[in-house]
Structure formats: C-alpha cells, structure tokens
Enzyme design. Structure first.
Site, PDB file in Angstrom:
ATOM      1  N   GLU A 162      22.416  46.287  15.286  1.00 51.72           N
ATOM      2  CA  GLU A 162      22.282  46.570  13.857  1.00 51.72           C
ATOM      3  C   GLU A 162      20.949  46.029  13.346  1.00 51.72           C
ATOM      4  OE1 GLU A 162      25.623  45.048  11.769  1.00 51.72           O
ATOM      5  OE2 GLU A 162      26.912  46.746  12.276  1.00 51.72           O
ATOM      6  N   ARG A 215      21.958  64.983  21.649  1.00 51.43           N
ATOM      7  CA  ARG A 215      22.476  65.281  20.316  1.00 51.43           C
ATOM      8  C   ARG A 215      22.247  64.061  19.425  1.00 51.43           C
ATOM      9  NH1 ARG A 215      25.158  69.972  20.405  1.00 51.43           N
ATOM     10  NH2 ARG A 215      25.870  69.608  18.283  1.00 51.43           N
ATOM     11  N   ASP A 256      14.476  70.462   6.373  1.00 47.58           N
ATOM     12  CA  ASP A 256      15.360  70.293   7.533  1.00 47.58           C
ATOM     13  C   ASP A 256      14.854  71.263   8.601  1.00 47.58           C
ATOM     14  OD1 ASP A 256      17.336  70.433   9.449  1.00 47.58           O
ATOM     15  OD2 ASP A 256      18.997  70.540   8.019  1.00 47.58           O
ATOM     16  N   THR A 275      17.350  67.541  14.017  1.00 49.20           N
ATOM     17  CA  THR A 275      18.155  67.124  15.151  1.00 49.20           C
ATOM     18  C   THR A 275      17.208  66.919  16.325  1.00 49.20           C
ATOM     19  OG1 THR A 275      18.546  69.444  15.667  1.00 49.20           O
ATOM     20  CG2 THR A 275      20.277  68.291  14.441  1.00 49.20           C
ATOM     21  N   TYR A 333      25.021  46.217  20.956  1.00 44.91           N
ATOM     22  CA  TYR A 333      24.974  46.323  19.497  1.00 44.91           C
ATOM     23  C   TYR A 333      23.587  45.921  19.015  1.00 44.91           C
ATOM     24  CZ  TYR A 333      29.118  47.610  16.857  1.00 44.91           C
ATOM     25  OH  TYR A 333      30.097  48.312  16.221  1.00 44.91           O
ATOM     26  N   LYS A 342      18.788  71.226  20.177  1.00 45.83           N
ATOM     27  CA  LYS A 342      18.261  72.561  19.869  1.00 45.83           C
ATOM     28  C   LYS A 342      16.931  72.799  20.593  1.00 45.83           C
ATOM     29  CE  LYS A 342      20.612  72.852  15.373  1.00 45.83           C
ATOM     30  NZ  LYS A 342      20.973  71.471  15.004  1.00 45.83           N
TER      31      LYS A 342
END
Length: 423
Positions: free
Chosen positions: A61, A240, A205, A231, A59, A234
């Site tokens: 954060e 991903r 984008d 992203t 974790y 692609k």
C-alpha cells in the site's frame, strides 16, 4: 518449492485437477479458434510469467519509497520501471500504474476533480461509447449527471459540431472522449477546443487504441487531455489492468483517488507484468506488429464491403470495425452464436441508431489484434471473411458450421501460438 514450480501448471495439476482441466481447455480454445474479439489479445510468455510470479505475495500500500509496509524495495523497482516505461511510451507528465482495471482508472480520473452530481459529457454507449462514460447502469451514470454525444446518421462518424452544441447546452465539468466500438481516428485537438470553450476538464479513455498510440499510428491524446486512461491489455498486449495519466497539476489528486480513495494494496504481480508489457511496446517489433493490426483491419473491412456487408462508417482507421447485419437478415446474437459454433469468435454489438435491444443487436464487432499476434496478414483476412460470409449466409446450417470449424482450425494451425505450459 523450486523456482521451476513458480507460475507453472505442474503444481496446479496435482492440487486442483478441475481448475487445471478448465485452463487446458481454454488453452485449446485459444489455440484452435479464430479469435476476433476487438478487446482481446495474447499476452507474451514474459508477461504471463511476471503476472504469475510470487510478487502476488507482497502487500505494498502506498507508492514507491512511500509505502505503508516494510520489505517493498523490489516491488518498488518494478513499479518504478512500469511508470518510467509508460512515461516514455506516451509522454505523460504523471503516470499511476496501480488501477486494477480501465474502469477503476476512469473512476480515479473522475474522483480527482469531480464531486457526485457534477455533469459529464461522453459518447453514447449505444453509438460506440463505454459503460463508464456515463451509462446509467454504471457508477459513472449513477454518481454524475451524464449527457451524451454520438455519431451522424449518414456518415456514422462523430459530428464535432453537434458535440459543441451539446456541450454548450449541458455545460459539463468533464468531457469524456474515447470509445469501445468506434473505428475512426479521434480528433483530440477539436475535443480539446470544445472542452476549453465550456470550461470543462477533458479525459480521454484510449483503452482500445493504446497500442496504436504507442506505435505512433493514432494521434496521442496526452498533449491535449487533462487525464488519459487506458487498459493494459487489448492492443497494448499486456496483462489485464489499468493506468491513469494526467497533467502534473493533477498528480497528487489522482494518486490520492487511486489510493486510498478507491483501492487498497496494489497488485504487484500485475504491475510487474505491466512493466514487462511496456518494455515490449518500446521495442521496434511492436510498431511493426501494430502496423499489421491496422493493415489487417483495413483488409478485413475491404473484403467485407466487397461482399456487400455494411461496415459502419464505411471502413476503419483502427483495429476494429462494426458490421451492420440488417441487410443480411440475421441478428448480431444469431451471428455470434453461429460463428462461435464454426470456430470464429466475435461479439454481438449494437450499431448506431439500432432498433434492436442490446441483448440481440443488429451487428457484430470484429477486431484484429489476436490474428495479427499469431502472424496472420492481409491474405488471411480474405480467407477469414470468406468463412464469416458462408456462416452469415447460412447461419442455421449445422453441417456447414462443422465444416467451417475445421477450416478455421486449419488456418490457426498454419499460425501456431503455444504458451510454454508444462503438461
């Protein structure tokens, strides 16, 4: 647990044979079929190793050196590497690599400067845009007042004068640029001028074209836009995930929008894989790869045109194209199903001013990232078009589908691509 077991399939095979079997079947599908989905690619073994690593256990954060958990020194290293490499690739003033997806990267850009009810202007989904650019079925169309621009009926390319007129009418607070099914070069200086003329922020984008941008084969939106999202899969050929970049003045707002605004703990194993992918994209071989992606797309479009197919806008400048099948008397859905049965994977797609519903569609979208990753070149694109054409012409012919499936597999076998999985 030995280090050899981390990320391998040996442990999975023993613990969960059903999931293991599905993964191996998917491996076979990717190995044996011609994959022409424009938004897909093959991540490298190094990217897969990072994404499957034990950083998934951590974790973290917050942001590097500003975490809410202890023990983050090593995940800080990979996130810092990812940020530095993305900055080197695209030249952004600020980079946040934590978004779990492109859609969440877009959400972060919106929420950093917009409030619910603000006006956004994006490309119409039915003419090549993306769900998150204002579609009513997306959060973007539900939270914001969305207006749309599209393409000219004759040229099937963006009419920038029309975009200017629509912007003057709806006065957007955010002009959204980018597409998921538009094959032509985007004019970022022109979009910037339109945004400035109405006092709008500009978000690009570039999810589909990020690899081409990184290789210098498509203009870079970063100098022109307030926000740039992408992203990492692609054309970029990574895991991903998503990234949001922005001008320095928006850095704090973007970081706050991502965490704690939209997400909790970042996926540190995915961020490690992003760092690896950005490192790969900085290598000279990546530019050569992107040149082949682009060359393959142009060769594929030319071969289709030569056989009488209607390629939307008359060709492509990128990695993808739309094929309008109305003159072939087959729907996009029928073509997708028939080609799939023949070992050729595409997706049905609406074409500009389509009269068929999206679930049927008049066209298919075709892209070249994966076949280029496999090493195929222009000559193989001609072979692929021949196979596609035979199926489209006789899309109900089951024996033909079986024969073409064998030919598609044989072509794939000439360009093998195996992941280092242990059986």
């Amino acid at each position: 647990m030995s280090s050899q077991a981390v990320g391998s399939l040996k442990a999975l095979k023993a613990a969960d044979p059903a999931v293991y079997a599905a993964i191996r079947k998917e491996e076979k599908r990717q190995r044996d079929k011609l994959l022409l989905i424009a938004s897909e690619n093959f991540a490298s073994p190094a990217v897969l190793a990072a994404q499957g690593c034990l950083m998934t256990n951590k974790y973290a954060e917050g942001y590097p050196a500003r975490r809410y958990y202890g023990g983050c020194q090593h995940v800080d290293t990979v996130e810092t590497l990812a940020i530095e490499r993305a900055t080197q690739l695209f030249g952004a003033e600020h980079v946040n690599v934590q978004p779990h997806s492109g859609s969440q990267a877009n959400m972060a850009a919106y929420f950093s400067v917009l409030k619910p009810g603000d006006v956004i202007l994006g490309m119409d989904l039915a003419q090549g845009g993306h769900l998150t650019h204002g579609s009513k079925v997306s959060f973007s169309g539900q939270l914001f007042q969305s207006f749309f621009y599209g393409v000219d009926r004759q040229t099937e390319q963006i009419d920038y004068d029309a975009v200017q007129r629509i912007a003057e009418q709806c006065r957007p607070k955010m002009l959204v640029v980018g597409a998921s099914a538009y094959a032509r070069t985007l004019d970022f200086p022109r979009f910037q001028a339109i945004a400035k003329s109405v006092g709008a922020y500009m978000m690009v984008d570039m999810a589909h074209i990020a690899g081409l941008v990184a290789a210098g084969l498509h203009p870079n939106p970063v100098p022109y836009a307030d926000f740039v999202t992408t992203t990492t899969h692609k054309t970029l050929r990574g895991p991903r995930g998503g990234v949001v970049m922005c001008k320095a003045e928006h850095a704090k707002a973007v970081d706050k929008a991502v965490f704690p605004g939209l997400q909790g703990g970042p996926l540190m194993h995915v961020i490690a894989a992003k760092a690896v992918a950005f490192g790969e994209a900085l290598a000279p071989s990546f530019k050569a790869y992107q040149r082949q992606v682009q060359a393959n797309a142009r060769a594929l479009a030319s071969a289709l045109l030569a056989r009488g197919y209607q390629v939307v806008s008359g060709g492509t400048d990128t990695h993808l194209m739309l094929i309008n099948l109305n003159n072939k008397n087959v729907t996009g859905k029928e073509a997708e199903v028939a080609l799939d049965a023949a070992g050729i994977i595409v997706n049905k797609n609406a074409v500009p001013y389509d009269e068929k519903p999206p679930a049927i569609a008049s066209g298919i979208r075709v892209g070249t990232p994966i076949v280029a990753t496999r090493g195929m070149r222009e000559a193989e694109m001609a072979e692929i078009v021949s196979l596609i054409d035979q199926i489209i012409q006789r899309h109900r012919d089951k024996p033909l589908q079986r024969e073409i499936r064998k030919q598609a597999k044989a072509l794939c076998n000439r360009f093998p691509f195996f992941y280092p999985y242990e059986s």
